[in-house]
Design a protein around this motif. Structure first.
Motif, PDB file in Angstrom:
ATOM      1  N   PRO A  22       0.830  -1.211   0.000  1.00 29.56           N
ATOM      2  CA  PRO A  22       0.000   0.000   0.000  1.00 29.56           C
ATOM      3  C   PRO A  22       0.864   1.261   0.000  1.00 29.56           C
ATOM      4  O   PRO A  22       1.840   1.351   0.741  1.00 29.56           O
ATOM      5  N   TYR A  23       0.472   2.207  -0.843  1.00 27.62           N
ATOM      6  CA  TYR A  23       1.224   3.451  -1.016  1.00 27.62           C
ATOM      7  C   TYR A  23       0.274   4.632  -0.873  1.00 27.62           C
ATOM      8  O   TYR A  23      -0.801   4.656  -1.480  1.00 27.62           O
ATOM      9  N   CYS A  24       0.669   5.607  -0.062  1.00 27.02           N
ATOM     10  CA  CYS A  24      -0.151   6.801   0.164  1.00 27.02           C
ATOM     11  C   CYS A  24       0.318   7.917  -0.767  1.00 27.02           C
ATOM     12  O   CYS A  24       1.471   8.337  -0.714  1.00 27.02           O
ATOM     13  N   GLY A  25      -0.597   8.403  -1.590  1.00 28.76           N
ATOM     14  CA  GLY A  25      -0.272   9.488  -2.509  1.00 28.76           C
ATOM     15  C   GLY A  25      -0.147  10.837  -1.828  1.00 28.76           C
ATOM     16  O   GLY A  25       0.443  11.762  -2.383  1.00 28.76           O
ATOM     17  N   VAL A  26      -0.674  10.978  -0.629  1.00 29.97           N
ATOM     18  CA  VAL A  26      -0.555  12.234   0.116  1.00 29.97           C
ATOM     19  C   VAL A  26       0.856  12.376   0.665  1.00 29.97           C
ATOM     20  O   VAL A  26       1.502  13.407   0.491  1.00 29.97           O
ATOM     21  N   THR A  27       1.350  11.338   1.332  1.00 31.76           N
ATOM     22  CA  THR A  27       2.681  11.398   1.928  1.00 31.76           C
ATOM     23  C   THR A  27       3.752  10.922   0.961  1.00 31.76           C
ATOM     24  O   THR A  27       4.940  11.085   1.228  1.00 31.76           O
ATOM     25  N   GLU A  28       3.331  10.295  -0.136  1.00 26.05           N
ATOM     26  CA  GLU A  28       4.234   9.748  -1.144  1.00 26.05           C
ATOM     27  C   GLU A  28       5.206   8.755  -0.524  1.00 26.05           C
ATOM     28  O   GLU A  28       6.419   8.813  -0.760  1.00 26.05           O
ATOM     29  N   LYS A  55      -7.428  14.085   6.212  1.00 22.14           N
ATOM     30  CA  LYS A  55      -8.150  15.287   6.651  1.00 22.14           C
ATOM     31  C   LYS A  55      -7.288  16.536   6.451  1.00 22.14           C
ATOM     32  O   LYS A  55      -7.783  17.551   5.958  1.00 22.14           O
ATOM     33  N   ASP A  56      -6.021  16.483   6.836  1.00 23.74           N
ATOM     34  CA  ASP A  56      -5.134  17.634   6.657  1.00 23.74           C
ATOM     35  C   ASP A  56      -4.981  17.989   5.184  1.00 23.74           C
ATOM     36  O   ASP A  56      -4.991  19.166   4.808  1.00 23.74           O
ATOM     37  N   HIS A  57      -4.850  16.969   4.341  1.00 23.84           N
ATOM     38  CA  HIS A  57      -4.679  17.212   2.904  1.00 23.84           C
ATOM     39  C   HIS A  57      -5.918  17.874   2.308  1.00 23.84           C
ATOM     40  O   HIS A  57      -5.804  18.851   1.554  1.00 23.84           O
ATOM     41  N   VAL A  58      -7.090  17.381   2.656  1.00 20.09           N
ATOM     42  CA  VAL A  58      -8.338  17.947   2.133  1.00 20.09           C
ATOM     43  C   VAL A  58      -8.512  19.389   2.617  1.00 20.09           C
ATOM     44  O   VAL A  58      -8.933  20.263   1.849  1.00 20.09           O
ATOM     45  N   GLU A  59      -8.166  19.644   3.871  1.00 17.66           N
ATOM     46  CA  GLU A  59      -8.266  21.011   4.401  1.00 17.66           C
ATOM     47  C   GLU A  59      -7.318  21.954   3.665  1.00 17.66           C
ATOM     48  O   GLU A  59      -7.686  23.084   3.339  1.00 17.66           O
ATOM     49  N   ARG A  60      -6.095  21.496   3.389  1.00 15.26           N
ATOM     50  CA  ARG A  60      -5.147  22.334   2.642  1.00 15.26           C
ATOM     51  C   ARG A  60      -5.654  22.626   1.240  1.00 15.26           C
ATOM     52  O   ARG A  60      -5.513  23.736   0.737  1.00 15.26           O
ATOM     53  N   LEU A  61      -6.241  21.618   0.580  1.00 18.26           N
ATOM     54  CA  LEU A  61      -6.774  21.825  -0.772  1.00 18.26           C
ATOM     55  C   LEU A  61      -7.900  22.851  -0.763  1.00 18.26           C
ATOM     56  O   LEU A  61      -8.005  23.681  -1.673  1.00 18.26           O
ATOM     57  N   ALA A  62      -8.734  22.809   0.269  1.00 15.85           N
ATOM     58  CA  ALA A  62      -9.861  23.736   0.367  1.00 15.85           C
ATOM     59  C   ALA A  62      -9.383  25.169   0.613  1.00 15.85           C
ATOM     60  O   ALA A  62     -10.050  26.122   0.203  1.00 15.85           O
TER      61      ALA A  62
END
Length: 70
Positions: A22-28, A55-62
């Motif tokens: 499993p690989y996370c695209g947020v943290t790469e 949650k942090d990633h979505v908040e930053r995008l917003a």
């Protein structure tokens, strides 16, 4: 619904694995199988509420300003 940033990879650049990881695209970076359970919404987890990274990633995008087409 699984996290849209989760993917499974069989390699990491030069290194090949005998199974997908499993690989996370947020943290790469690759994540643990337990973290992948959260990403896959297994065992009553919900990535939207249980994953701090999501949650942090979505908040930053917003918070990012919308690009101006002019």
């Amino acid at each position: 619904m699984t996290c849209p940033y989760l993917e499974y990879r069989r390699s990491d650049g030069d290194q090949e694995f005998d199974h997908e990881r499993p690989y996370c695209g947020v943290t790469e970076e690759f994540v643990s199988p337990m973290k992948a359970d959260i990403c896959n919404d297994r065992f009553q987890f919900d990535h939207e509420s249980d994953c701090e990274l999501y949650k942090d990633h979505v908040e930053r995008l917003a918070e990012e300003p919308v690009a101006d087409d002019d």
